[in-house]
Design a protein around this motif. Structure first.
Motif, mmCIF file in Angstrom:
data_model
loop_
_atom_site.group_PDB
_atom_site.id
_atom_site.type_symbol
_atom_site.label_atom_id
_atom_site.label_comp_id
_atom_site.label_asym_id
_atom_site.label_seq_id
_atom_site.Cartn_x
_atom_site.Cartn_y
_atom_site.Cartn_z
ATOM 1 N N GLY A 161 4.076 -2.126 0.685
ATOM 2 C CA GLY A 161 3.473 -0.918 1.233
ATOM 3 C C GLY A 161 2.014 -0.988 1.593
ATOM 4 O O GLY A 161 1.504 -0.062 2.245
ATOM 5 N N SER A 162 1.290 -2.017 1.197
ATOM 6 C CA SER A 162 -0.132 -2.100 1.571
ATOM 7 C C SER A 162 -0.549 -3.554 1.728
ATOM 8 O O SER A 162 -0.010 -4.452 1.061
ATOM 9 C CB SER A 162 -1.018 -1.425 0.522
ATOM 10 O OG SER A 162 -1.228 -2.259 -0.597
ATOM 11 N N MET A 163 -1.513 -3.792 2.617
ATOM 12 C CA MET A 163 -1.992 -5.158 2.849
ATOM 13 C C MET A 163 -2.682 -5.725 1.612
ATOM 14 O O MET A 163 -2.595 -6.923 1.348
ATOM 15 C CB MET A 163 -2.933 -5.176 4.047
ATOM 16 C CG MET A 163 -2.240 -4.935 5.380
ATOM 17 S SD MET A 163 -3.333 -5.266 6.768
ATOM 18 C CE MET A 163 -2.261 -4.854 8.154
ATOM 19 N N ARG A 164 -3.359 -4.854 0.870
ATOM 20 C CA ARG A 164 -4.036 -5.347 -0.337
ATOM 21 C C ARG A 164 -3.008 -5.882 -1.337
ATOM 22 O O ARG A 164 -3.218 -6.946 -1.933
ATOM 23 C CB ARG A 164 -4.852 -4.227 -0.983
ATOM 24 C CG ARG A 164 -5.479 -4.630 -2.325
ATOM 25 C CD ARG A 164 -6.403 -3.571 -2.865
ATOM 26 N NE ARG A 164 -7.570 -3.408 -2.016
ATOM 27 C CZ ARG A 164 -8.547 -2.529 -2.239
ATOM 28 N NH1 ARG A 164 -8.472 -1.717 -3.277
ATOM 29 N NH2 ARG A 164 -9.574 -2.439 -1.421
ATOM 30 N N ASP A 215 -2.460 4.697 9.136
ATOM 31 C CA ASP A 215 -1.910 5.772 8.306
ATOM 32 C C ASP A 215 -2.993 6.168 7.308
ATOM 33 O O ASP A 215 -2.999 5.724 6.172
ATOM 34 C CB ASP A 215 -0.647 5.297 7.593
ATOM 35 C CG ASP A 215 -0.007 6.400 6.751
ATOM 36 O OD1 ASP A 215 -0.268 7.584 7.041
ATOM 37 O OD2 ASP A 215 0.738 6.076 5.820
ATOM 38 N N GLY A 216 -3.925 6.994 7.773
ATOM 39 C CA GLY A 216 -5.099 7.302 6.960
ATOM 40 C C GLY A 216 -5.976 6.075 6.841
ATOM 41 O O GLY A 216 -6.329 5.452 7.857
ATOM 42 N N ARG A 217 -6.282 5.682 5.606
ATOM 43 C CA ARG A 217 -7.101 4.487 5.388
ATOM 44 C C ARG A 217 -6.239 3.236 5.246
ATOM 45 O O ARG A 217 -6.760 2.151 5.023
ATOM 46 C CB ARG A 217 -7.943 4.678 4.120
ATOM 47 C CG ARG A 217 -8.885 5.876 4.211
ATOM 48 C CD ARG A 217 -9.681 6.072 2.941
ATOM 49 N NE ARG A 217 -10.592 4.973 2.690
ATOM 50 C CZ ARG A 217 -11.393 4.899 1.627
ATOM 51 N NH1 ARG A 217 -11.376 5.866 0.731
ATOM 52 N NH2 ARG A 217 -12.188 3.857 1.472
ATOM 53 N N ARG A 218 -4.939 3.398 5.359
ATOM 54 C CA ARG A 218 -4.024 2.266 5.254
ATOM 55 C C ARG A 218 -3.307 2.073 6.583
ATOM 56 O O ARG A 218 -3.648 2.695 7.578
ATOM 57 C CB ARG A 218 -3.020 2.518 4.121
ATOM 58 C CG ARG A 218 -3.694 2.781 2.797
ATOM 59 C CD ARG A 218 -2.727 3.202 1.723
ATOM 60 N NE ARG A 218 -1.719 2.184 1.433
ATOM 61 C CZ ARG A 218 -0.966 2.205 0.342
ATOM 62 N NH1 ARG A 218 -1.112 3.175 -0.548
ATOM 63 N NH2 ARG A 218 -0.046 1.269 0.148
ATOM 64 N N VAL A 219 -2.300 1.211 6.561
ATOM 65 C CA VAL A 219 -1.453 1.035 7.747
ATOM 66 C C VAL A 219 -0.005 1.193 7.321
ATOM 67 O O VAL A 219 0.329 1.058 6.134
ATOM 68 C CB VAL A 219 -1.651 -0.348 8.408
ATOM 69 C CG1 VAL A 219 -3.079 -0.517 8.892
ATOM 70 C CG2 VAL A 219 -1.239 -1.470 7.463
#
Length: 298
Positions: free
Chosen positions: A17-20, A52-56
Protein backbone atom coordinates in the motif's frame (compact mmCIF):
# COMPACT_ATOMS: atom_id res chain seq x y z
CA UNK A 1 9.59 -6.03 -22.43
CA UNK A 2 8.53 -5.63 -18.81
CA UNK A 3 11.28 -5.98 -16.24
CA UNK A 4 10.73 -8.58 -13.50
CA UNK A 5 12.42 -6.50 -10.80
CA UNK A 6 10.09 -3.60 -11.55
CA UNK A 7 7.09 -5.93 -11.66
CA UNK A 8 8.08 -7.06 -8.15
CA UNK A 9 8.02 -3.44 -6.97
CA UNK A 10 4.54 -3.01 -8.43
CA UNK A 11 3.26 -6.25 -6.88
CA UNK A 12 4.67 -5.22 -3.51
CA UNK A 13 3.07 -1.77 -3.79
CA UNK A 14 -0.29 -3.44 -4.44
CA UNK A 15 0.27 -5.72 -1.43
CA UNK A 16 1.70 -3.23 1.07
CA UNK A 17 0.00 0.00 0.00
CA UNK A 18 2.86 2.51 0.21
CA UNK A 19 6.24 3.07 -1.43
CA UNK A 20 7.90 3.49 1.95
CA UNK A 21 6.73 0.04 3.06
CA UNK A 22 7.90 -1.42 -0.25
CA UNK A 23 11.31 0.18 0.22
CA UNK A 24 11.56 -1.13 3.80
CA UNK A 25 10.47 -4.62 2.74
CA UNK A 26 12.96 -4.85 -0.13
CA UNK A 27 15.84 -2.98 1.49
CA UNK A 28 15.95 -0.01 -0.88
CA UNK A 29 14.88 3.64 -0.87
CA UNK A 30 11.53 5.25 -1.55
CA UNK A 31 13.03 7.34 -4.35
CA UNK A 32 14.39 4.21 -6.04
CA UNK A 33 10.97 2.57 -5.86
CA UNK A 34 9.36 5.68 -7.36
CA UNK A 35 11.91 5.94 -10.16
CA UNK A 36 11.65 2.26 -11.09
CA UNK A 37 7.85 2.37 -11.14
CA UNK A 38 8.05 5.39 -13.43
CA UNK A 39 10.25 3.38 -15.80
CA UNK A 40 7.79 0.47 -15.60
CA UNK A 41 4.95 2.82 -16.54
CA UNK A 42 6.90 3.82 -19.66
CA UNK A 43 7.50 0.16 -20.49
CA UNK A 44 3.79 -0.56 -20.05
CA UNK A 45 2.75 2.54 -21.97
CA UNK A 46 0.25 3.69 -19.35
CA UNK A 47 0.12 5.37 -15.93
CA UNK A 48 0.37 2.84 -13.13
CA UNK A 49 0.08 5.13 -10.10
CA UNK A 50 -1.70 8.37 -9.23
CA UNK A 51 -1.56 10.81 -6.30
CA UNK A 52 -3.66 10.00 -3.23
CA UNK A 53 -3.07 12.80 -0.76
CA UNK A 54 0.55 12.56 0.34
CA UNK A 55 0.80 9.00 -0.95
CA UNK A 56 0.14 7.25 -4.24
CA UNK A 57 -2.31 4.56 -5.25
CA UNK A 58 -2.49 2.24 -8.19
CA UNK A 59 -4.54 3.22 -11.20
CA UNK A 60 -6.97 0.63 -12.62
CA UNK A 61 -4.26 -0.30 -15.13
CA UNK A 62 -1.75 -0.52 -12.28
CA UNK A 63 -3.99 -2.90 -10.36
CA UNK A 64 -4.46 -5.10 -13.42
CA UNK A 65 -0.75 -5.22 -14.12
CA UNK A 66 -0.04 -5.95 -10.44
CA UNK A 67 -2.30 -8.99 -10.63
CA UNK A 68 -0.45 -10.17 -13.72
CA UNK A 69 2.86 -9.43 -11.99
CA UNK A 70 2.05 -11.84 -9.15
CA UNK A 71 1.34 -14.61 -11.64
CA UNK A 72 4.41 -13.82 -13.73
CA UNK A 73 6.75 -13.67 -10.74
CA UNK A 74 5.31 -16.87 -9.29
CA UNK A 75 5.92 -18.64 -12.59
CA UNK A 76 9.49 -17.33 -12.74
CA UNK A 77 10.13 -18.42 -9.15
CA UNK A 78 8.59 -21.84 -9.81
CA UNK A 79 10.86 -22.24 -12.84
CA UNK A 80 13.88 -21.21 -10.76
CA UNK A 81 13.04 -23.77 -8.10
CA UNK A 82 12.47 -26.44 -10.73
CA UNK A 83 15.98 -25.81 -12.03
CA UNK A 84 17.42 -25.46 -8.52
CA UNK A 85 15.38 -27.55 -6.07
CA UNK A 86 17.74 -26.59 -3.24
CA UNK A 87 16.82 -22.88 -3.50
CA UNK A 88 15.19 -21.51 -0.34
CA UNK A 89 11.73 -19.87 -0.70
CA UNK A 90 11.77 -16.33 0.68
CA UNK A 91 9.07 -13.78 1.37
CA UNK A 92 6.23 -12.70 3.63
CA UNK A 93 2.92 -14.57 3.60
CA UNK A 94 -0.05 -12.64 5.00
CA UNK A 95 -2.55 -14.96 6.66
CA UNK A 96 -6.04 -14.14 7.92
CA UNK A 97 -8.05 -16.76 9.74
CA UNK A 98 -10.30 -17.72 12.61
CA UNK A 99 -8.77 -18.15 16.05
CA UNK A 100 -9.09 -21.93 16.34
CA UNK A 101 -7.30 -22.57 13.03
CA UNK A 102 -4.57 -20.09 13.92
CA UNK A 103 -3.94 -21.86 17.22
CA UNK A 104 -4.37 -25.41 15.91
CA UNK A 105 -2.84 -25.29 12.44
CA UNK A 106 -0.79 -22.15 11.96
CA UNK A 107 1.08 -21.46 15.20
CA UNK A 108 2.91 -24.82 15.29
CA UNK A 109 4.14 -24.11 11.76
CA UNK A 110 5.20 -20.55 12.54
CA UNK A 111 7.14 -21.77 15.57
CA UNK A 112 9.11 -24.18 13.37
CA UNK A 113 9.75 -21.82 10.43
CA UNK A 114 12.98 -20.18 11.70
CA UNK A 115 14.77 -23.53 11.66
CA UNK A 116 13.10 -24.94 8.53
CA UNK A 117 12.63 -21.88 6.29
CA UNK A 118 14.45 -18.90 7.83
CA UNK A 119 13.73 -16.60 4.87
CA UNK A 120 9.95 -17.14 5.08
CA UNK A 121 7.88 -14.86 7.33
CA UNK A 122 4.20 -15.07 8.29
CA UNK A 123 1.96 -12.15 9.28
CA UNK A 124 -1.18 -13.19 11.18
CA UNK A 125 -4.57 -11.47 11.28
CA UNK A 126 -7.52 -12.93 13.23
CA UNK A 127 -10.80 -12.67 11.30
CA UNK A 128 -14.05 -14.56 10.75
CA UNK A 129 -14.61 -16.25 7.34
CA UNK A 130 -16.62 -13.45 5.67
CA UNK A 131 -13.95 -10.95 6.67
CA UNK A 132 -11.22 -13.29 5.41
CA UNK A 133 -12.86 -13.55 1.98
CA UNK A 134 -13.13 -9.76 1.76
CA UNK A 135 -9.41 -9.43 2.55
CA UNK A 136 -8.57 -12.03 -0.10
CA UNK A 137 -10.77 -10.25 -2.65
CA UNK A 138 -8.93 -7.00 -1.96
CA UNK A 139 -5.55 -8.77 -2.21
CA UNK A 140 -4.79 -7.69 1.35
CA UNK A 141 -3.86 -11.21 2.47
CA UNK A 142 -2.33 -14.17 0.67
CA UNK A 143 -3.93 -17.04 2.57
CA UNK A 144 -7.23 -17.40 4.39
CA UNK A 145 -8.25 -19.94 7.03
CA UNK A 146 -12.03 -20.30 6.98
CA UNK A 147 -14.69 -22.68 8.17
CA UNK A 148 -18.26 -23.75 7.67
CA UNK A 149 -20.50 -26.58 8.92
CA UNK A 150 -21.72 -29.67 7.15
CA UNK A 151 -25.30 -28.52 7.79
CA UNK A 152 -24.60 -24.96 6.60
CA UNK A 153 -22.06 -25.16 3.75
CA UNK A 154 -20.67 -21.74 2.83
CA UNK A 155 -20.40 -20.98 -0.91
CA UNK A 156 -17.07 -19.59 -2.05
CA UNK A 157 -16.58 -17.03 -4.84
CA UNK A 158 -15.17 -18.37 -8.09
CA UNK A 159 -12.09 -16.18 -7.61
CA UNK A 160 -10.68 -18.43 -4.86
CA UNK A 161 -9.80 -22.08 -4.39
CA UNK A 162 -10.03 -24.01 -1.12
CA UNK A 163 -8.23 -26.99 0.38
CA UNK A 164 -9.81 -28.99 3.21
CA UNK A 165 -7.70 -28.98 6.39
CA UNK A 166 -9.57 -30.78 9.18
CA UNK A 167 -12.98 -31.37 10.71
CA UNK A 168 -14.25 -31.33 14.29
CA UNK A 169 -17.49 -32.49 15.85
CA UNK A 170 -19.60 -29.99 17.78
CA UNK A 171 -21.98 -30.51 20.67
CA UNK A 172 -24.56 -28.44 22.51
CA UNK A 173 -23.32 -26.63 25.59
CA UNK A 174 -25.95 -26.40 28.35
CA UNK A 175 -25.88 -25.50 32.05
CA UNK A 176 -24.74 -28.45 34.19
CA UNK A 177 -27.72 -30.43 35.41
CA UNK A 178 -29.98 -29.45 32.51
CA UNK A 179 -28.98 -32.14 30.05
CA UNK A 180 -31.31 -34.78 31.48
CA UNK A 181 -32.57 -37.40 29.07
CA UNK A 182 -31.54 -35.24 26.08
CA UNK A 183 -28.04 -36.77 26.25
CA UNK A 184 -29.43 -40.06 24.92
CA UNK A 185 -31.41 -38.65 22.00
CA UNK A 186 -30.74 -37.63 18.42
CA UNK A 187 -29.94 -34.03 17.53
CA UNK A 188 -33.61 -33.45 16.69
CA UNK A 189 -34.70 -34.84 20.04
CA UNK A 190 -32.11 -32.67 21.79
CA UNK A 191 -33.42 -29.56 20.04
CA UNK A 192 -37.01 -30.48 20.92
CA UNK A 193 -35.95 -30.99 24.54
CA UNK A 194 -34.61 -27.43 24.67
CA UNK A 195 -37.39 -25.80 22.61
CA UNK A 196 -38.11 -22.36 24.01
CA UNK A 197 -34.66 -22.02 25.59
CA UNK A 198 -32.58 -18.94 24.75
CA UNK A 199 -29.75 -19.56 22.26
CA UNK A 200 -26.25 -18.04 22.15
CA UNK A 201 -24.59 -17.64 18.73
CA UNK A 202 -21.56 -15.98 17.13
CA UNK A 203 -21.66 -12.18 16.80
CA UNK A 204 -19.30 -11.99 13.80
CA UNK A 205 -20.31 -14.97 11.70
CA UNK A 206 -23.66 -16.54 10.83
CA UNK A 207 -22.49 -20.17 10.38
CA UNK A 208 -23.60 -21.49 13.77
CA UNK A 209 -26.74 -19.34 13.55
CA UNK A 210 -27.54 -21.14 10.28
CA UNK A 211 -26.88 -24.55 11.86
CA UNK A 212 -29.14 -23.81 14.82
CA UNK A 213 -31.95 -22.65 12.52
CA UNK A 214 -31.47 -25.68 10.24
CA UNK A 215 -31.64 -28.30 12.98
CA UNK A 216 -34.44 -26.49 14.80
CA UNK A 217 -36.48 -26.39 11.58
CA UNK A 218 -35.94 -30.14 11.16
CA UNK A 219 -37.15 -30.55 14.75
CA UNK A 220 -40.25 -28.50 13.94
CA UNK A 221 -39.70 -25.16 15.64
CA UNK A 222 -37.88 -21.82 15.41
CA UNK A 223 -34.98 -21.22 17.83
CA UNK A 224 -35.08 -18.28 20.22
CA UNK A 225 -31.74 -16.55 19.56
CA UNK A 226 -31.12 -13.78 22.08
CA UNK A 227 -27.41 -13.33 22.82
CA UNK A 228 -24.41 -13.10 20.49
CA UNK A 229 -20.73 -13.33 21.38
CA UNK A 230 -17.54 -13.80 19.38
CA UNK A 231 -15.60 -15.67 22.07
CA UNK A 232 -16.27 -19.33 22.86
CA UNK A 233 -14.98 -18.65 26.37
CA UNK A 234 -17.61 -15.95 26.76
CA UNK A 235 -20.29 -18.30 25.38
CA UNK A 236 -19.41 -20.72 28.18
CA UNK A 237 -19.59 -17.95 30.78
CA UNK A 238 -23.03 -16.97 29.48
CA UNK A 239 -24.17 -20.60 29.70
CA UNK A 240 -23.00 -20.83 33.32
CA UNK A 241 -24.84 -17.57 34.04
CA UNK A 242 -28.03 -19.24 32.83
CA UNK A 243 -28.49 -16.95 29.85
CA UNK A 244 -28.84 -19.68 27.24
CA UNK A 245 -27.35 -22.64 25.40
CA UNK A 246 -24.99 -22.74 22.43
CA UNK A 247 -22.85 -24.85 20.13
CA UNK A 248 -19.37 -25.76 21.43
CA UNK A 249 -16.58 -27.98 20.07
CA UNK A 250 -16.90 -31.53 21.36
CA UNK A 251 -13.13 -32.06 21.59
CA UNK A 252 -12.36 -29.07 23.81
CA UNK A 253 -12.57 -28.92 27.62
CA UNK A 254 -15.40 -26.94 29.20
CA UNK A 255 -15.42 -24.83 32.34
CA UNK A 256 -17.23 -26.02 35.50
CA UNK A 257 -20.95 -25.53 35.12
CA UNK A 258 -21.12 -26.44 31.42
CA UNK A 259 -22.23 -29.85 30.13
CA UNK A 260 -21.83 -30.97 26.51
CA UNK A 261 -24.77 -32.77 24.94
CA UNK A 262 -23.79 -34.82 21.85
CA UNK A 263 -25.49 -33.96 18.57
CA UNK A 264 -26.04 -37.03 16.40
CA UNK A 265 -28.23 -37.89 13.42
CA UNK A 266 -27.62 -35.36 12.09
CA UNK A 267 -24.12 -34.69 13.36
CA UNK A 268 -22.83 -31.13 13.50
CA UNK A 269 -19.35 -30.97 11.98
CA UNK A 270 -17.14 -27.92 11.52
CA UNK A 271 -14.95 -28.01 8.40
CA UNK A 272 -11.77 -25.93 8.17
CA UNK A 273 -10.26 -24.78 4.87
CA UNK A 274 -7.16 -23.04 3.51
CA UNK A 275 -8.29 -20.55 0.87
CA UNK A 276 -6.22 -18.66 -1.71
CA UNK A 277 -6.86 -16.50 -4.73
CA UNK A 278 -6.88 -18.34 -8.03
CA UNK A 279 -3.45 -18.65 -9.61
CA UNK A 280 -1.50 -17.80 -6.45
CA UNK A 281 -0.62 -21.24 -5.13
CA UNK A 282 2.51 -21.56 -7.25
CA UNK A 283 4.16 -18.68 -5.37
CA UNK A 284 6.88 -20.60 -3.45
CA UNK A 285 6.43 -19.04 0.03
CA UNK A 286 2.68 -19.69 -0.16
CA UNK A 287 3.21 -23.18 -1.60
CA UNK A 288 5.50 -24.06 1.31
CA UNK A 289 2.98 -22.84 3.89
CA UNK A 290 0.13 -24.72 2.22
CA UNK A 291 2.20 -27.89 2.13
CA UNK A 292 2.95 -27.58 5.85
CA UNK A 293 -0.71 -26.89 6.65
CA UNK A 294 -1.92 -29.93 4.77
CA UNK A 295 0.76 -32.32 6.03
CA UNK A 296 -0.81 -34.48 8.79
CA UNK A 297 2.11 -34.08 11.20
CA UNK A 298 3.86 -30.73 11.21
Amino acid sequence: MLNNDRLLLLAELARLGSMREVADELGTTTSTVSQQLAVLAKEAGTALTEPDGRRVRLTPAGRRLARHAVTILAAVEAARLDLDPSAEPAGTVRVAGFATAIRRSLLPIVAALPSRHPALRVLIHEHEPAEVLQLLAGDRVDLGLTYDYNLAPAPLPDTVEATALWTSEWSLGVPAGRAGRAVQGSALEVFRHFEGTHWLVNSRNTADDDVVHTVAAMAGHTPLITHRADSLDLIQDLIVAGLGIGLLPADQPTIPGVTLVPLRSPDVTMRAFAVTRLGRRAWPPLAVLLDLLTTPAH
